[in-house]
Design a protein around this motif. Structure first.
Motif, PDB file in Angstrom:
ATOM      1  N   ASN A  18      -4.993   4.776  -5.827  1.00 18.83           N
ATOM      2  CA  ASN A  18      -4.099   3.820  -6.509  1.00 18.83           C
ATOM      3  C   ASN A  18      -4.532   2.378  -6.234  1.00 18.83           C
ATOM      4  O   ASN A  18      -4.716   1.572  -7.154  1.00 18.83           O
ATOM      5  CB  ASN A  18      -2.634   4.060  -6.097  1.00 18.83           C
ATOM      6  N   GLN A  24       3.684   2.616  -8.408  1.00 20.97           N
ATOM      7  CA  GLN A  24       4.167   1.451  -7.641  1.00 20.97           C
ATOM      8  C   GLN A  24       3.024   0.483  -7.336  1.00 20.97           C
ATOM      9  O   GLN A  24       3.157  -0.733  -7.483  1.00 20.97           O
ATOM     10  CB  GLN A  24       4.788   1.905  -6.310  1.00 20.97           C
ATOM     11  N   VAL A  25       1.914   1.039  -6.888  1.00 21.28           N
ATOM     12  CA  VAL A  25       0.780   0.180  -6.491  1.00 21.28           C
ATOM     13  C   VAL A  25       0.153  -0.490  -7.712  1.00 21.28           C
ATOM     14  O   VAL A  25      -0.171  -1.693  -7.669  1.00 21.28           O
ATOM     15  CB  VAL A  25      -0.232   1.000  -5.667  1.00 21.28           C
ATOM     16  N   MET A  75      -1.056  12.343  -3.255  1.00 18.51           N
ATOM     17  CA  MET A  75      -0.427  11.137  -3.812  1.00 18.51           C
ATOM     18  C   MET A  75       0.494  11.501  -4.966  1.00 18.51           C
ATOM     19  O   MET A  75       0.119  12.252  -5.862  1.00 18.51           O
ATOM     20  CB  MET A  75      -1.510  10.161  -4.294  1.00 18.51           C
ATOM     21  N   THR A  76       1.707  10.945  -4.935  1.00 22.53           N
ATOM     22  CA  THR A  76       2.649  11.210  -6.026  1.00 22.53           C
ATOM     23  C   THR A  76       2.416  10.213  -7.167  1.00 22.53           C
ATOM     24  O   THR A  76       1.823   9.146  -6.966  1.00 22.53           O
ATOM     25  CB  THR A  76       4.101  11.045  -5.532  1.00 22.53           C
ATOM     26  N   GLU A 108       4.657   8.476  -8.399  1.00 22.75           N
ATOM     27  CA  GLU A 108       5.432   7.284  -8.044  1.00 22.75           C
ATOM     28  C   GLU A 108       4.591   6.336  -7.179  1.00 22.75           C
ATOM     29  O   GLU A 108       4.573   5.123  -7.395  1.00 22.75           O
ATOM     30  CB  GLU A 108       6.705   7.700  -7.308  1.00 22.75           C
ATOM     31  N   GLN A 109       3.867   6.910  -6.209  1.00 29.74           N
ATOM     32  CA  GLN A 109       3.023   6.070  -5.351  1.00 29.74           C
ATOM     33  C   GLN A 109       1.933   5.385  -6.177  1.00 29.74           C
ATOM     34  O   GLN A 109       1.580   4.227  -5.934  1.00 29.74           O
ATOM     35  CB  GLN A 109       2.381   6.915  -4.243  1.00 29.74           C
ATOM     36  N   THR A 131       0.856  -1.194   0.000  1.00 29.94           N
ATOM     37  CA  THR A 131       0.000   0.000   0.000  1.00 29.94           C
ATOM     38  C   THR A 131       0.895   1.248   0.000  1.00 29.94           C
ATOM     39  O   THR A 131       1.994   1.224   0.577  1.00 29.94           O
ATOM     40  CB  THR A 131      -0.929   0.068   1.240  1.00 29.94           C
ATOM     41  N   ARG A 132       0.438   2.278  -0.645  1.00 30.64           N
ATOM     42  CA  ARG A 132       1.096   3.591  -0.632  1.00 30.64           C
ATOM     43  C   ARG A 132      -0.027   4.626  -0.515  1.00 30.64           C
ATOM     44  O   ARG A 132      -0.317   5.355  -1.442  1.00 30.64           O
ATOM     45  CB  ARG A 132       1.900   3.825  -1.929  1.00 30.64           C
ATOM     46  N   ASP A 133      -0.693   4.622   0.651  1.00 27.22           N
ATOM     47  CA  ASP A 133      -1.910   5.420   0.812  1.00 27.22           C
ATOM     48  C   ASP A 133      -1.613   6.917   0.933  1.00 27.22           C
ATOM     49  O   ASP A 133      -0.662   7.329   1.608  1.00 27.22           O
ATOM     50  CB  ASP A 133      -2.660   4.989   2.082  1.00 27.22           C
TER      51      ASP A 133
END
Ligand code: NDP
Length: 246
Positions: free
Chosen positions: A153, A108-109, A101-102, A104-105, A93-95
């Motif tokens: 994401n 990635q997800v 939110m970037t 990149e985040q 997770t990249r919450d």
């Protein structure tokens, strides 16, 4: 023999959490299991816990890399001579709310969940159709059904896994390969341990059964899809949520 006697399964993200619980269930039911994960130390521990090299192997695999996914599946064929079950479970997770939110985040997800699941489904189904069939189980999330704040994401990726699973199910059904998805709700693992108490309490208030789920409660449903108990089911989605947001 058990429900999976003589079968070989690959589980991504299998070194801990829900993936490891699935592996334990599968081994108990007679399967040989190959775990793919980023964390090699955790893989070593998991393999020992599952009974060693006779029934289990652990291979480092980044599911976002096609060659590494291919090496994982080849590892199952080398070690146990078969590939009957594929569980695409690896996740991160990249919450963050969308304004924070970037890219990149987001990327990635999408890469780990959606591309990883696509690579696993594509490559496993190619092997399975040549060998006369198999079962693929993709781990989605309730977040992909209802959409959750801070998870544009993750919700997108997990909803994508449902579409992917249904489309793939139609493509490979004639070859004896089934593809189904599981949508867990709030399950106690490292992924949810990091959650702030306020967010945990909010989620708990939405669960009619009044408790979080345990990894093995997801594993039992994955076992159902992996085994012949679900022999006439493909392209379906099972919610394992304690009734949350029904
Ligand atoms: P965990 O974080 O406990 O386990 C996930 C595993 O996946 C970790 O071992 C992780 O390794 C591994 N992983 C991450 N990225 C990759 C990668 N690129 N390639 C290979 N392995 C990777 O999570 P859970 O057990 O909680 O989650 C399992 C699945 O269930 C995920 O798909 C998750 O989205 C889904 N899910 C979980 C819910 C929950 O409440 N826990 C609810 C709904 C769905 P490392 O630790 O090194 O990153």
């Amino acid at each position: 023999m058990g429900l999976l006697g003589g079968k070989t399964a690959v589980i991504t993200g299998g070194a801990q959490g829900i993936g490891l619980a699935i592996a334990k269930r599968f081994v108990t039911e007679g399967a040989r299991v190959v775990l793919g994960d980023l964390d090699e130390d955790a893989l070593d521990v998991a393999v020992k816990e599952l009974g060693g090299a006779g029934v289990t192997r652990g291979l480092r695999c980044d599911v976002t890399e096609a060659e590494e996914m291919a090496a994982l599946l080849a590892g199952a064929l080398d070690a146990f001579g078969a590939l009957d079950i594929m569980v695409n479970n690896a996740g991160i997770t990249r919450d963050a709310t969308m304004r924070n939110m970037t890219e990149e985040q987001f990327d990635q997800v999408i890469a780990v969940h959606l591309k990883g699941c696509w690579l696993g489904t594509k490559q496993a189904s190619l092997i399975m159709r040549e060998r006369g069939g198999g079962s693929i189980v993709n781990i989605s999330s309730l977040s992909g059904k209802v959409g959750m704040i801070g998870q544009t994401n993750y919700s997108a990726a997990k909803a994508g896994i449902v579409g992917l699973s249904k489309a793939a199910a139609k493509e490979v059904a004639h070859a004896g390969v089934r593809v189904n998805a599981v949508q867990p709700g709030l399950i106690r693992t490292a992924m949810t341990e990091a959650m702030p108490q306020k967010a945990w309490d909010q989620k708990m208030s939405e669960i009619p059964m009044g408790r979080a789920g345990e990894p093995d409660e997801v594993a039992k449903v994955v076992l159902f899809y992996a085994s012949d108990l679900s022999s006439y089911m493909t392209g379906t989605v099972a919610e394992v949520t304690g009734g949350r947001l029904i």
